[in-house]
Design an enzyme around this catalytic site. Structure first.
Site, short mmCIF file in Angstrom:
data_model
loop_
_atom_site.label_atom_id
_atom_site.label_comp_id
_atom_site.label_asym_id
_atom_site.label_seq_id
_atom_site.Cartn_x
_atom_site.Cartn_y
_atom_site.Cartn_z
N CYS A 14 0.85 -1.20 0.00
CA CYS A 14 0.00 0.00 0.00
C CYS A 14 0.89 1.25 0.00
O CYS A 14 1.66 1.44 -0.92
CB CYS A 14 -0.98 -0.04 1.16
SG CYS A 14 -2.36 1.11 0.94
N HIS A 53 -3.86 -4.72 -0.34
CA HIS A 53 -3.45 -5.31 0.93
C HIS A 53 -3.47 -6.83 0.84
O HIS A 53 -4.53 -7.43 0.99
CB HIS A 53 -4.40 -4.85 2.05
CG HIS A 53 -4.18 -3.42 2.44
ND1 HIS A 53 -3.25 -3.05 3.36
CD2 HIS A 53 -4.76 -2.28 2.00
CE1 HIS A 53 -3.26 -1.74 3.50
NE2 HIS A 53 -4.18 -1.24 2.69
N GLU A 55 -2.57 -8.88 2.99
CA GLU A 55 -2.98 -9.42 4.29
C GLU A 55 -4.48 -9.32 4.52
O GLU A 55 -5.00 -9.82 5.52
CB GLU A 55 -2.20 -8.72 5.41
CG GLU A 55 -2.68 -7.33 5.80
CD GLU A 55 -2.24 -6.19 4.87
OE1 GLU A 55 -1.83 -6.47 3.73
OE2 GLU A 55 -2.35 -5.02 5.29
#
Lengths: 206, 253
Positions: A79, A184, A186
């Site tokens: 990001c 992202h 994650e």
């Protein structure tokens, strides 16, 4: 061991958890020695570019990151952390990035038609531009989770994947041992975990 | 193309999911962690955990559950309920929440949205509103819909977005629980007023209601529901497949 660089921006809990979920040991650290010792580096980041870049510089970790990357240690920016890999950003002024990749960060507003929401927030598909070890487990059209108002431009040299949001926006970059994801990983379910796994399997350039 | 998001909402009290859950496949149907895993593996694009606990013990239990969920579920997680200060933001963000939803807390302290947005970024602050028609005017209700604040709804939403709310969850009290579809009239007004993502809540009874929502109002980004998902009346993957058939971008997993 992966060092998740903690320079006081963003929530690192999910990143650490996602490495744990793929069986990789990761530490959240602001210790320069630990960064030097780590096998791989992850540069996170949310918020404003200038604030983040200043914090990273003030911590002295910017130097450790660029030097380790120059030595060939695999580095993944996520990001805002990905945006910081580039030369400069035009987010409220002009600000210097780490300059590890050629290109700059511009508002997506300049490139997409009016009516589309800013930030781009949500799940969007990946269009793969170039094969890369980072995307070895990723398929064309896989969905990942984005939250961003700025994106990298003039970065053809490192461009790996784009996403369609009124225009083709940079989603994934990589050159040598330096990689970045605008989205992202994650927060992108199994697809994201597979990208992190691929990063953990990339070879250094030492 | 960016997809329309489908978001199940879990009300959590004293560590358990309330409002009833009825899943054959789940062992412990009231475990928020188990349910979150199930949804994450079955097409949910995001999860909302709503803390309806009143006690301090319950609150501690809630943050434990949040931590455990964030450790095992890798889709965006929004947390709401009992968010009154930036300390509350801090508490849930540290446990792995990605976004924090404020409702009554913002009504009590209208500077909360701005303060939180400055600290954690706009993308982190979700404004949640309970709206009901009173004499033909959309009004904001506080305290879980028990108290009419007298504030006009669209003006309030516009103001909070101006302060930095990065997303708006619009819950229509008029359609909530009726299962006859979302409140399109209200949602259209909100979409016209703000440029941040709008999440529709209240009224979904079947797959068709989501199709109507997204086809009628392209400005709506996501649909949120609770019991129809928990009771298996609507399976998210079936809903997504139907969205795709109707030309609505959806993420199929």
């Amino acid at each position: 061991m992966i060092a998740i660089i903690d320079y006081g921006v963003g929530n690192l809990f999910s990143l650490r958890s996602s490495f744990a979920a793929i069986g990789q040991e990761a530490v959240v650290t602001n210790n320069i020695e630990e960064i030097r010792r780590a096998d791989r580096l992850l540069l996170p980041g949310v918020g404003a570019f200038q604030d983040a870049a200043e914090k990273l510089r003030a911590s002295g970790m910017d130097k450790a990151v660029t030097e380790e990357a120059a030595k060939g240690k695999p580095l993944l920016g996520v990001c805002l952390g990905m945006q910081m890999l580039f030369e400069k950003s035009y987010e409220y002024g002009v600000h210097e990035g780490l300059g590890l990749l050629r290109g700059e960060i511009r508002p997506i507003e300049e490139r997409i038609p009016g009516g589309l929401k800013i930030p781009q927030m949500g799940w969007n598909g990946l269009k793969i531009v170039k094969e890369s070890p980072l995307l070895k487990y990723t398929r064309e059209g896989d969905y990942v989770y984005f939250v961003h108002s700025y994106s990298a431009v003039n970065c053809e040299e490192s461009l790996l994947a784009v996403t369609e949001y009124g225009a083709e926006l940079t989603a994934c970059v990589g050159k040598g041992n330096v990689f970045g994801c605008q989205f992202h990983p994650e927060k992108s379910g199994e697809v994201g975990l597979r990208i992190l796994k691929a990063f953990c399997e990339t070879e250094g350039m030492a | 193309m960016i997809t329309k998001r489908i978001i199940p909402c879990l009300d959590v009290k004293d560590g358990r999911v309330v409002k009833g859950v009825n899943f054959q496949k789940l062992g412990d149907v009231a475990s928020p962690v188990e349910l979150a895993k199930y949804y994450s593996g079955n097409g949910a694009d995001e999860l909302v955990f709503y803390d309806i606990t009143a006690s301090a013990e319950g609150r501690a239990l809630f943050t434990d559950i949040l931590t455990e969920t964030a450790r095992t579920v890798f889709i965006p997680l929004t947390v709401g309920g009992g968010i009154n200060t930036t300390d509350d933001f801090d508490r849930v963000l540290k446990c792995g929440a990605d976004k924090v939803s404020v409702n009554s807390g913002a009504i009590r302290d209208p500077s909360l949205v701005g303060k939180a947005a400055k600290l954690y970024g706009d993308q982190c602050v979700v404004l949640s509103v309970d709206v009901k028609r009173v004499d033909g005017v959309f009004r904001i209700f506080a305290k879980g819909g028990r108290e009419n604040t007298g504030m006009e709804a669209i003006e309030w939403v516009r103001r909070c977005v101006g302060e930095g709310a990065g997303e708006v969850v619009v819950n229509s009290m008029d359609t909530d629980g009726v299962k006859q579809g979302f409140d399109l009239e209200l949602l259209e007004k909100v979409c016209d007023a703000v440029r941040v993502p709008v999440i529709a809540s209240g009224g979904a009874g079947c797959i068709r209601d989501f199709i109507t929502l997204f086809n009628t109002l392209p400005g709506v980004d996501a649909g949120l529901a609770a019991s129809i998902f928990h009771f298996g009346e609507v399976a998210i993957n079936d809903l997504k497949a139907e969205m795709k058939r109707n030309g609505i971008p959806a993420r199929i997993v």
